[in-house]
Design an enzyme around this catalytic site. Sequence first.
Site, PDB file in Angstrom:
ATOM      1  N   TYR A  13       0.867  -1.175   0.000  1.00  8.16           N
ATOM      2  CA  TYR A  13       0.000   0.000   0.000  1.00  8.16           C
ATOM      3  C   TYR A  13       0.900   1.220   0.000  1.00  8.16           C
ATOM      4  O   TYR A  13       1.745   1.383   0.893  1.00  8.16           O
ATOM      5  CB  TYR A  13      -0.905   0.011   1.237  1.00  8.16           C
ATOM      6  CG  TYR A  13      -1.823   1.229   1.307  1.00  8.16           C
ATOM      7  CD1 TYR A  13      -1.671   2.191   2.304  1.00  8.16           C
ATOM      8  CD2 TYR A  13      -2.826   1.424   0.363  1.00  8.16           C
ATOM      9  CE1 TYR A  13      -2.492   3.305   2.367  1.00  8.16           C
ATOM     10  CE2 TYR A  13      -3.664   2.544   0.419  1.00  8.16           C
ATOM     11  CZ  TYR A  13      -3.486   3.478   1.422  1.00  8.16           C
ATOM     12  OH  TYR A  13      -4.298   4.583   1.479  1.00  8.16           O
ATOM     13  N   ASP A  65       9.477   3.034  -0.253  1.00  8.44           N
ATOM     14  CA  ASP A  65       8.392   3.617   0.526  1.00  8.44           C
ATOM     15  C   ASP A  65       8.684   3.300   1.993  1.00  8.44           C
ATOM     16  O   ASP A  65       8.382   2.201   2.471  1.00  8.44           O
ATOM     17  CB  ASP A  65       7.055   3.025   0.086  1.00  8.44           C
ATOM     18  CG  ASP A  65       5.907   3.578   0.914  1.00  8.44           C
ATOM     19  OD1 ASP A  65       4.734   3.374   0.527  1.00  8.44           O
ATOM     20  OD2 ASP A  65       6.161   4.196   1.976  1.00  8.44           O
ATOM     21  N   LYS A  76       4.490   9.263   8.852  1.00 10.89           N
ATOM     22  CA  LYS A  76       4.258   8.746  10.204  1.00 10.89           C
ATOM     23  C   LYS A  76       5.258   9.314  11.223  1.00 10.89           C
ATOM     24  O   LYS A  76       5.140  10.462  11.618  1.00 10.89           O
ATOM     25  CB  LYS A  76       4.220   7.218  10.156  1.00 10.89           C
ATOM     26  CG  LYS A  76       3.057   6.713   9.240  1.00 10.89           C
ATOM     27  CD  LYS A  76       2.917   5.242   9.245  1.00 10.89           C
ATOM     28  CE  LYS A  76       2.003   4.779   8.146  1.00 10.89           C
ATOM     29  NZ  LYS A  76       0.588   4.680   8.520  1.00 10.89           N
TER      30      LYS A  76
HETATM   31  P1  KE4 Z   1      -0.986   8.304   4.377  1.00  8.97           P
HETATM   32  O1  KE4 Z   1      -1.472   8.960   3.103  1.00  8.97           O
HETATM   33  O2  KE4 Z   1      -2.061   7.480   5.047  1.00  8.97           O
HETATM   34  O3  KE4 Z   1      -0.317   9.291   5.336  1.00  8.97           O
HETATM   35  O4  KE4 Z   1       0.209   7.280   4.007  1.00  8.97           O
HETATM   36  C1  KE4 Z   1      -0.043   6.307   3.035  1.00  8.97           C
HETATM   37  C2  KE4 Z   1       0.946   5.163   3.205  1.00  8.97           C
HETATM   38  C3  KE4 Z   1       2.026   5.079   2.350  1.00  8.97           C
HETATM   39  N1  KE4 Z   1       2.932   4.078   2.459  1.00  8.97           N
HETATM   40  C4  KE4 Z   1       2.810   3.135   3.423  1.00  8.97           C
HETATM   41  C5  KE4 Z   1       3.841   2.039   3.512  1.00  8.97           C
HETATM   42  C6  KE4 Z   1       1.717   3.181   4.336  1.00  8.97           C
HETATM   43  O5  KE4 Z   1       1.611   2.216   5.284  1.00  8.97           O
HETATM   44  C7  KE4 Z   1       0.781   4.207   4.233  1.00  8.97           C
HETATM   45  C8  KE4 Z   1      -0.419   4.305   5.158  1.00  8.97           C
HETATM   46  N2  KE4 Z   1      -0.575   3.246   6.090  1.00  8.97           N
HETATM   47  C9  KE4 Z   1      -1.947   2.933   6.474  1.00  8.97           C
HETATM   48  C10 KE4 Z   1      -1.960   1.704   7.373  1.00  8.97           C
HETATM   49  N3  KE4 Z   1      -1.189   0.636   6.916  1.00  8.97           N
HETATM   50  C11 KE4 Z   1      -2.588   4.116   7.136  1.00  8.97           C
HETATM   51  C12 KE4 Z   1      -3.839   3.807   7.908  1.00  8.97           C
HETATM   52  C13 KE4 Z   1      -5.063   4.287   7.195  1.00  8.97           C
HETATM   53  O6  KE4 Z   1      -5.129   4.161   5.949  1.00  8.97           O
HETATM   54  O7  KE4 Z   1      -5.953   4.772   7.913  1.00  8.97           O
END
Ligand code: KE4
Length: 427
Positions: free
Chosen positions: A144, A239, A267
């Site tokens: 993701y 990533d 994060k």
């Molecule tokens: P955000 O756009 O949510 O800040 O980041 C996206 C993203 C990008 N790359 C990785 C490896 C990520 O894990 C994420 C976002 N992680 C999810 C949970 N695995 C966020 C939780 C959610 O979607 O509410």
Amino acid sequence: MKHTLSRRFLSRAQRSIPGGVNSPVRAFRAVGGTPPFVAQGKGAIVTDVDGHRYIDYLGSWGPLILGHAHPVVVRAVCDAARRGTTFGAATEREIDLAEMIRTCMPGIERVRLVSSGTEALMTAARLARAWTRRDRIIKFTGAYHGHADSFLVAAGSGAATFGHPSSPGVPRALAELTSVLPYNDIGAVRRFMSKHGRSVAAIFVEPIAANAGVLIPRPGFLQTLRDVTRRSNSLLVFDEVVTGFRVGMGGAQKLYGIKPDLTCLGKIVGGGLPLAAVGGRRDILGMLSPQGPVYQAGTLSGNPLAVAAGLATLRLLRDKPPYAILEKLSARLASGLSDLLTARCVSHRINRVGSMMTIFFAEGLIESYEDAKLCDTQQFAKFHGALICHGIYLPPAQFEAFFVSVAHTSGVIRDTLRRAKKAINIL
Ligand code: KE4
């Protein structure tokens, strides 16, 4: 455990917010039950609106390596707020944070601050396509990279040459420019890149996957990605939204000794506030407006409050690196949970790197999303429900990582295992 107020808030929320939540996974659809509405967090503990306290291993999906409401971080944000919350102009603190990131991350010579991981990855894709003048990108099944259109793509049939949209609203023509390969499959990568490498702008990879549950790179996998991208003049994009500052101050790129061309952070780098970053080689980042022709912008990019939280967090991690103690505490937690599940003859596999881990309910190794998909998600849902009833909050989905913070002291870990022993008896 009654969730009277949470249930009431959920039905009220659903009258204004789709699904009652502002991010889908918070709705607990994968595990069932009422998602607790949180009232506050402190250290390793979150308290919901019904007054239930939980030992929190969700950690807001990764940012909270220092635990909730760390006093130094809170003070930094409050001090910044008193000077104004946003200016839409450059500030000195953004330079401090950018310099800190460059110092820590081997692959980052220049960096642009943005407000979410999605923005960082979206920008990385645009940069890679502009730099190489190629349109195809590669991602891995189960990865993701945020919800930009090019990444909401599932594996196409067969050799995955053409991805197909995994969400309505993603144009097929765009999705077909994303190829999806199996994580950890060195042969598949080599075969694909020998055939299509010249048309590939970049390979995007979570160096330690977190969104299929934790998947650990096989020896040689990341090096293969580095070799095949070099050979085909494609870019390698790490990533590190989850792994950046989680598995060490230099992220996975330092841990495994692989220097990517571009790195995305999120994060932890924002200390729990909306801040992420896209960084990498000076020549590539130099393409970003206003220095170069590739447009990217953001009203709240480099926001003073988020920068203050990020700086306070990274300075604490730099000045007193917690990684050795996090390793000890996380290993203790993993082995304690495994002993309890083994005693109950529950088949499971724990994949862990430092303070990020996943418990899969399956036999054998889990080294790819294809392996992970075979695990017993019903058993996970039961496990999750049992734990939350005993005051242990895991991510409400099997294909996620959970996290130990510096606030999870040895006493908290002992308390967790004591509670888990009671909870696991119902499995
Ligand atoms: P955000 O756009 O949510 O800040 O980041 C996206 C993203 C990008 N790359 C990785 C490896 C990520 O894990 C994420 C976002 N992680 C999810 C949970 N695995 C966020 C939780 C959610 O979607 O509410």
